[in-house]
Design a protein around this motif. Structure first.
Motif, mmCIF file in Angstrom:
data_model
loop_
_atom_site.group_PDB
_atom_site.id
_atom_site.type_symbol
_atom_site.label_atom_id
_atom_site.label_comp_id
_atom_site.label_asym_id
_atom_site.label_seq_id
_atom_site.Cartn_x
_atom_site.Cartn_y
_atom_site.Cartn_z
ATOM 1 N N SER A 12 0.733 -1.262 0.049
ATOM 2 C CA SER A 12 -0.114 0.046 -0.048
ATOM 3 C C SER A 12 0.866 1.234 -0.161
ATOM 4 N N HIS A 13 2.103 1.127 0.147
ATOM 5 C CA HIS A 13 2.945 2.381 0.241
ATOM 6 C C HIS A 13 4.166 2.250 -1.184
ATOM 7 N N TYR A 14 4.378 3.261 -1.768
ATOM 8 C CA TYR A 14 5.392 3.226 -2.802
ATOM 9 C C TYR A 14 6.152 4.604 -2.722
ATOM 10 N N ALA A 15 7.426 4.377 -2.985
ATOM 11 C CA ALA A 15 8.193 5.788 -3.049
ATOM 12 C C ALA A 15 8.791 5.926 -4.642
ATOM 13 N N ALA A 16 8.873 6.868 -4.959
ATOM 14 C CA ALA A 16 9.589 7.203 -6.388
ATOM 15 C C ALA A 16 10.382 8.114 -6.442
ATOM 16 N N ASP A 17 11.649 8.290 -6.846
ATOM 17 C CA ASP A 17 12.558 9.422 -7.142
ATOM 18 C C ASP A 17 12.190 9.466 -8.795
ATOM 19 N N VAL A 18 11.809 10.848 -8.983
ATOM 20 C CA VAL A 18 11.394 11.423 -10.235
ATOM 21 C C VAL A 18 12.253 12.711 -10.599
ATOM 22 N N SER A 19 12.284 12.961 -11.953
ATOM 23 C CA SER A 19 12.682 14.482 -12.504
ATOM 24 C C SER A 19 11.753 14.529 -13.379
ATOM 25 N N TYR A 20 11.721 16.073 -13.260
ATOM 26 C CA TYR A 20 10.488 16.674 -14.210
ATOM 27 C C TYR A 20 10.709 18.230 -14.423
ATOM 28 N N ASP A 21 10.033 18.718 -15.415
ATOM 29 C CA ASP A 21 10.376 20.032 -15.633
ATOM 30 C C ASP A 21 9.025 20.984 -15.258
ATOM 31 N N VAL A 22 9.112 22.050 -14.663
ATOM 32 C CA VAL A 22 8.263 23.067 -14.338
ATOM 33 C C VAL A 22 8.100 24.188 -15.075
ATOM 34 N N GLU A 23 7.022 24.435 -15.645
ATOM 35 C CA GLU A 23 6.873 25.753 -16.549
ATOM 36 C C GLU A 23 5.990 26.851 -15.830
ATOM 37 N N PHE A 24 6.293 27.811 -15.518
ATOM 38 C CA PHE A 24 5.275 28.892 -14.857
ATOM 39 C C PHE A 24 4.336 29.469 -16.085
ATOM 40 N N LYS A 25 3.012 29.597 -15.759
ATOM 41 C CA LYS A 25 2.263 30.278 -16.627
ATOM 42 C C LYS A 25 1.785 31.614 -16.466
ATOM 43 N N GLN A 26 2.159 32.076 -15.677
ATOM 44 C CA GLN A 26 2.374 33.431 -15.310
ATOM 45 C C GLN A 26 3.467 33.957 -14.135
ATOM 46 N N SER A 27 3.725 35.135 -14.064
ATOM 47 C CA SER A 27 4.679 35.495 -13.287
ATOM 48 C C SER A 27 4.437 35.458 -11.926
ATOM 49 N N PHE A 28 5.333 35.499 -10.880
ATOM 50 C CA PHE A 28 4.899 35.595 -9.523
ATOM 51 C C PHE A 28 4.061 36.967 -9.180
ATOM 52 N N LYS A 29 4.314 37.783 -9.855
ATOM 53 C CA LYS A 29 3.775 39.240 -9.651
ATOM 54 C C LYS A 29 2.296 39.104 -9.899
ATOM 55 N N GLU A 30 2.111 38.460 -11.248
ATOM 56 C CA GLU A 30 0.676 38.327 -11.784
ATOM 57 C C GLU A 30 -0.062 37.304 -10.799
ATOM 58 N N TYR A 31 0.308 36.275 -10.441
ATOM 59 C CA TYR A 31 -0.202 35.216 -9.656
ATOM 60 C C TYR A 31 -0.429 36.015 -8.366
ATOM 61 N N MET A 32 0.403 36.621 -7.525
ATOM 62 C CA MET A 32 0.024 37.346 -6.482
ATOM 63 C C MET A 32 -1.210 38.400 -6.603
ATOM 64 N N ASP A 33 -1.011 39.197 -7.632
ATOM 65 C CA ASP A 33 -2.080 40.407 -7.874
ATOM 66 C C ASP A 33 -3.466 39.292 -8.074
ATOM 67 N N LYS A 34 -3.567 38.080 -8.706
ATOM 68 C CA LYS A 34 -4.755 37.809 -9.016
ATOM 69 C C LYS A 34 -5.125 37.203 -7.424
ATOM 70 N N GLN A 35 -4.085 36.723 -6.536
ATOM 71 C CA GLN A 35 -4.588 35.942 -5.320
ATOM 72 C C GLN A 35 -5.117 37.074 -4.481
ATOM 73 N N THR A 36 -4.618 38.282 -4.440
ATOM 74 C CA THR A 36 -4.809 39.438 -3.513
ATOM 75 C C THR A 36 -6.183 39.927 -4.145
ATOM 76 N N ALA A 37 -6.641 40.122 -5.245
ATOM 77 C CA ALA A 37 -7.756 40.488 -6.087
ATOM 78 C C ALA A 37 -8.825 39.596 -5.781
ATOM 79 N N LYS A 38 -8.728 38.306 -5.188
ATOM 80 C CA LYS A 38 -9.877 37.461 -5.190
ATOM 81 C C LYS A 38 -10.616 37.886 -3.879
ATOM 82 N N PRO A 39 -11.942 37.569 -3.968
ATOM 83 C CA PRO A 39 -12.768 37.765 -2.782
ATOM 84 C C PRO A 39 -12.549 36.554 -1.931
#
Length: 136
Positions: free
Chosen positions: A60-87
């Motif tokens: 029932s338990h498994y561990a895996a070492d993985v490698s992967y790529d992360v691509e950001f769809k928006q900048s940190f500033k854009e993301y934070m602006d959207k987060q703070t604008a949310k009600p």
């Protein structure tokens, strides 16, 4: 006689495949993407997931070492602006901002389209009635 051999070989292949119910690259990619989406909705895309190694102490338990790529769809500033604008609850907004701040510490002041490679990360999974899920 040839038909009997083929049947035995097919049965052995099926048995080995059924016993090796371990998550592969595709499932690991899905789980990683779900984890990032839950924490940072709409911020990143995960790609090129490769399982480098895997092990299990029990069924029932498994561990895996993985490698992967992360691509950001928006900048940190854009993301934070959207987060703070949310009600909504200011504490939830603060928690979301702090989580994104951890990404900024890890990847720097990322911009939309920036890509990073995670060379190795160990994922811990638990098998449930609905398949494998990340425990991290």
């Amino acid at each position: 006689m040839t038909m009997l051999r083929l049947l035995v070989i097919a049965l052995m292949v099926f048995t080995v495949t059924a016993c090796s119910d371990k998550p592969g690259d595709t499932r690991l990619k899905q789980l990683l993407q779900q984890q990032f989406d839950a924490k940072y909705e709409g911020l990143v895309d995960i790609s090129n997931v490769k399982k480098l190694n895997g092990w299990s102490d029990n069924d029932s338990h498994y561990a895996a070492d993985v490698s992967y790529d992360v691509e950001f769809k928006q900048s940190f500033k854009e993301y934070m602006d959207k987060q703070t604008a949310k009600p909504g609850n200011p504490l939830e907004k603060m928690a979301s901002g702090m989580a994104a701040g951890m990404l900024k510490l890890q990847y720097g002041d990322f911009k939309a389209g920036d890509q990073y490679q995670v060379k190795q990360q160990t994922l811990t999974l638990r098998k449930t009635d609905n398949g494998w899920v990340l425990t991290d």
